[in-house]
Motif scaffolding. Sequence first.
Motif, PDB file in Angstrom:
ATOM      1  N   CYS A  63       3.119   1.843  -3.981  1.00  0.00           N
ATOM      2  CA  CYS A  63       2.140   1.356  -2.988  1.00  0.00           C
ATOM      3  C   CYS A  63       2.810   1.230  -1.621  1.00  0.00           C
ATOM      4  O   CYS A  63       3.896   0.663  -1.501  1.00  0.00           O
ATOM      5  N   LYS A  65       1.526  -0.327   0.918  1.00  0.00           N
ATOM      6  CA  LYS A  65       1.028  -1.552   1.563  1.00  0.00           C
ATOM      7  C   LYS A  65       0.279  -1.240   2.860  1.00  0.00           C
ATOM      8  O   LYS A  65       0.365  -1.974   3.848  1.00  0.00           O
ATOM      9  N   CYS A 100      -6.882   6.014  -2.217  1.00  0.00           N
ATOM     10  CA  CYS A 100      -5.500   5.567  -1.972  1.00  0.00           C
ATOM     11  C   CYS A 100      -4.625   6.751  -1.534  1.00  0.00           C
ATOM     12  O   CYS A 100      -4.474   7.723  -2.276  1.00  0.00           O
ATOM     13  N   SER A 104      -1.574   5.624  -5.655  1.00  0.00           N
ATOM     14  CA  SER A 104      -0.842   4.538  -6.293  1.00  0.00           C
ATOM     15  C   SER A 104      -1.696   3.702  -7.236  1.00  0.00           C
ATOM     16  O   SER A 104      -1.203   3.174  -8.224  1.00  0.00           O
ATOM     17  N   ARG A 105      -2.986   3.572  -6.909  1.00  0.00           N
ATOM     18  CA  ARG A 105      -3.824   2.672  -7.715  1.00  0.00           C
ATOM     19  C   ARG A 105      -4.178   3.329  -9.042  1.00  0.00           C
ATOM     20  O   ARG A 105      -4.553   4.494  -9.102  1.00  0.00           O
TER      21      ARG A 105
HETATM   22  S1  SF4 Z   1      -4.472   2.091  -0.439  1.00  0.00           S
HETATM   23 FE1  SF4 Z   1      -2.885   2.498  -1.975  1.00  0.00          FE
HETATM   24  S2  SF4 Z   1      -0.972   2.524  -0.840  1.00  0.00           S
HETATM   25 FE2  SF4 Z   1      -2.474   1.504   0.487  1.00  0.00          FE
HETATM   26  S3  SF4 Z   1      -2.286  -0.690  -0.023  1.00  0.00           S
HETATM   27 FE3  SF4 Z   1      -3.859   0.134  -1.343  1.00  0.00          FE
HETATM   28  S4  SF4 Z   1      -2.771   0.656  -3.240  1.00  0.00           S
HETATM   29 FE4  SF4 Z   1      -1.222   0.449  -1.638  1.00  0.00          FE
END
Ligand code: SF4
Length: 133
Positions: A63, A65, A100, A104-105
């Motif tokens: 991720c 962030k 994303c 990552s999700r």
């Molecule tokens: S969109 Fe994906 S990379 Fe960005 S904060 Fe959310 S989980 Fe993390």
Amino acid sequence: MAEHSILPEYASGRPDNQDKEVLLSFADDIKNKNSNNEPKFPGNRPYKKLSSMPLIPKPGSNCRKCGYCVTVCPVGAIDPQTFKSDKSKCITCMRCIKVCPANSRKVNKLLTKAAGLALKKSASVRKENELFI
Ligand code: SF4
Ligand code: SF4
């Protein structure tokens, strides 16, 4: 009709050209609607209680962030600090997974597989769009 968000083998490639033609005809139908009648939706009432699998997305170790998922979640279920989903709010729409940028999700792999098997019979045939106005 659109490709399934986490099971892309279902409705793959949709909306396609055939869908686009149908959607244009829907737009005409909506434009030409000349009554204020409430649409009649199919289905059995009373509705049965929702019994869904707990497919709640969470961020992986990659991720970035960036917070994008927080901004697109339609029900404000994603914590802007941890990027974890609040399971009491999440409606399992999978939008955060789809958008994303780090891919990552994720949701639980086994449950996703089980959901795929559960959908196999009904989702393996082409479904047509319907308009209720
Ligand atoms: S969109 Fe994906 S990379 Fe960005 S904060 Fe959310 S989980 Fe993390
Ligand atoms: S699956 Fe949908 S409702 Fe749940 S956290 Fe992601 S965007 Fe929000």
